[in-house]
Design a protein around this motif. Structure first.
Motif, PDB file in Angstrom:
ATOM      1  N   LYS A  31     -10.923  -7.861 -18.118  1.00 48.80           N
ATOM      2  CA  LYS A  31      -9.762  -6.962 -18.110  1.00 48.80           C
ATOM      3  C   LYS A  31      -9.057  -6.994 -19.459  1.00 48.80           C
ATOM      4  O   LYS A  31      -8.623  -5.966 -19.983  1.00 48.80           O
ATOM      5  N   PHE A  57       1.453   2.458 -19.051  1.00 45.69           N
ATOM      6  CA  PHE A  57       0.641   2.483 -17.843  1.00 45.69           C
ATOM      7  C   PHE A  57       0.894   3.764 -17.048  1.00 45.69           C
ATOM      8  O   PHE A  57       2.050   4.193 -16.904  1.00 45.69           O
ATOM      9  N   GLU A  58      -0.171   4.336 -16.534  1.00 43.08           N
ATOM     10  CA  GLU A  58      -0.030   5.493 -15.669  1.00 43.08           C
ATOM     11  C   GLU A  58       0.587   5.069 -14.340  1.00 43.08           C
ATOM     12  O   GLU A  58       0.468   3.916 -13.912  1.00 43.08           O
ATOM     13  N   LYS A  60      -0.262   5.615 -11.371  1.00 45.15           N
ATOM     14  CA  LYS A  60      -1.206   5.144 -10.355  1.00 45.15           C
ATOM     15  C   LYS A  60      -1.539   3.659 -10.496  1.00 45.15           C
ATOM     16  O   LYS A  60      -2.067   3.036  -9.566  1.00 45.15           O
ATOM     17  N   HIS A  61      -1.234   3.084 -11.654  1.00 46.19           N
ATOM     18  CA  HIS A  61      -1.501   1.660 -11.885  1.00 46.19           C
ATOM     19  C   HIS A  61      -0.284   0.782 -11.603  1.00 46.19           C
ATOM     20  O   HIS A  61      -0.367  -0.437 -11.747  1.00 46.19           O
ATOM     21  N   LEU A  71       1.956  -4.638 -11.512  1.00 44.21           N
ATOM     22  CA  LEU A  71       0.767  -3.847 -11.798  1.00 44.21           C
ATOM     23  C   LEU A  71      -0.262  -4.055 -10.697  1.00 44.21           C
ATOM     24  O   LEU A  71      -0.371  -5.139 -10.122  1.00 44.21           O
ATOM     25  N   ARG A  72      -1.019  -3.012 -10.419  1.00 36.91           N
ATOM     26  CA  ARG A  72      -2.106  -3.140  -9.469  1.00 36.91           C
ATOM     27  C   ARG A  72      -3.250  -3.940 -10.096  1.00 36.91           C
ATOM     28  O   ARG A  72      -3.299  -4.151 -11.306  1.00 36.91           O
ATOM     29  N   ASP A  74      -6.330  -3.333 -10.679  1.00 39.39           N
ATOM     30  CA  ASP A  74      -7.202  -2.675 -11.644  1.00 39.39           C
ATOM     31  C   ASP A  74      -6.429  -1.978 -12.767  1.00 39.39           C
ATOM     32  O   ASP A  74      -6.970  -1.116 -13.462  1.00 39.39           O
ATOM     33  N   ALA A  75      -5.176  -2.351 -12.951  1.00 38.55           N
ATOM     34  CA  ALA A  75      -4.327  -1.671 -13.936  1.00 38.55           C
ATOM     35  C   ALA A  75      -4.819  -1.897 -15.364  1.00 38.55           C
ATOM     36  O   ALA A  75      -5.102  -3.027 -15.763  1.00 38.55           O
TER      37      ALA A  75
END
Length: 378
Positions: A31, A57-58, A60-61, A71-72, A74-75
């Motif tokens: 990552k 960060f977008e 969705k993250h 953060l998720r 998979d961010a």
């Protein structure tokens, strides 16, 4: 409380504003590589104090469901301004208080790994011809250090005790390799040239593994000392693999467990001599405790393989701080039943009631006799 400054190029976010910051995933090498690739960082490596702000960060993250914004799993940061070619890029190293913290730097091959050959992760050799550009070690005057050489031998790949390669993202595609083992059989040999290992802490084996991913504390190497009889393992992280550092750790081990007969090592002859010189000065002894022997790795293949797997696992799981987890891993290794002895190393070494020997022993074993003998572990 420390102040944060976003590490992204041309980003002015700091902890003085109400912006959320996230630390780099130093313990997840894959990552981390993606983060740095998106930032287009080739010659910079984040420290444990480096951060990116939420603006990169977008949505969705970002996870806003809990009490704190996180953060998720998979961010990955994807929002960055194009670089300004008119300005020289600068990286701010954040600090605690007002004191700057210098971030450890890896080589450029860490973020763009494209080695043409698998990196050899061990050190030692037999000859002293080609100087290495990777390490320096003192010889008398510390202002005029000598260099360890690189041994290139394709025969190493055929050695059964040669350690597994460590395929971490930060491996360096060059460095020093072990010398070949002398996998000599004891069959049909003169009994006078055979030494039997019959008791705990009589004959030890010494090796150095590295370079590994550099930790936050600056450690890149692992020194291992193994008791051939009990299978007890001492493993210590080192910043440099110089004779003075190796000798210091040997002195600490002897202070705790006592003197063995000798310590076998595949390190080069001249390096062994310098380690012995350091040991004589520190321990005030006249005997050479470390002996160069090609059978160092092959006398106990199973333990060597266990150590290799342990170090490999540490590097893969904790690339940035494997040295912190090393003591627990070694503790676990020494308290598990060994497949060859069917005993725990701790039981064989520490539960026999034998007191540590406080002075050199085995003086009847000369350096030449040890070097020319084959070892058999009973």
């Amino acid at each position: 409380m420390g102040r944060y400054k976003c590490s992204a190029d041309m980003c002015e976010s700091s902890s003085e504003s109400d912006v959320k910051f996230f630390k780099f995933p130093l313990c997840n090498s894959r990552k981390l590589k993606k983060w740095l690739a998106n930032m287009k960082c080739k010659d910079w490596t984040p420290s444990r104090f480096s951060v990116l702000c939420i603006n990169h960060f977008e949505e969705k993250h970002i996870d806003r469901t809990g009490k704190c914004v996180t953060l998720r799993e998979d961010a990955v940061p994807t929002i960055f301004q194009p670089p300004d070619n008119t300005k020289k890029r600068k990286k701010a190293s954040t600090d605690l208080g007002s004191k700057k913290v210098k971030a450890p730097r890896f080589k450029a091959s860490q973020t763009n790994p494209a080695p043409t050959a698998p990196p050899a992760m061990t050190m030692a050799g037999v000859q002293n011809e080609a100087p290495s550009d990777t390490e320096e070690e003192p010889s008398g005057d510390p202002q005029k250090p000598e260099r360890w050489r690189i041994i290139v031998d394709h025969g190493l790949m055929k050695i059964s005790s040669f350690p597994h390669f460590f395929h971490g993202d930060y491996c360096v595609p060059q460095d020093i390799q072990w010398a070949p083992d002398d996998n000599s059989s004891t069959d049909n040999k003169d009994p006078e040239n055979i030494i039997e290992v019959k008791e705990p802490w009589e004959w030890l084996g010494l090796d150095v593994r590295g370079p590994l991913p550099q930790t936050v504390n600056g450690h890149k190497y692992v020194l291992t000392v193994t008791d051939y009889f009990s299978k007890w393992v001492e493993a210590l992280p080192m910043e440099l693999c110089l004779p003075v550092h190796v000798a210091k750790h040997i002195v600490d081990i002897i202070a705790h467990f006592g003197f063995p007969f000798r310590i076998l090592s595949r390190l080069p002859h001249d390096i062994v001599q310098k380690i012995n010189k350091e040991l004589k000065d520190r321990l005030k002894v006249s005997v050479a405790l470390v002996v160069h022997h090609q059978q160092t790795g092959s006398a106990d293949l199973i333990t060597q393989q266990l150590i290799d797997r342990m170090v490999n696992s540490l590097v893969e799981e904790h690339a940035a701080d494997w040295d912190v987890y090393l003591p627990a891993k070694v503790f676990s290794l020494c308290f598990k039943e060994h497949s060859s002895t069917k005993e725990r190393p701790f039981s064989l070494l520490c539960c026999t009631g034998v007191e540590p020997v406080k002075s050199p022993r085995g003086l009847n074993f000369t350096y030449s006799k040890i070097r020319d003998s084959a070892f058999v572990v009973r």
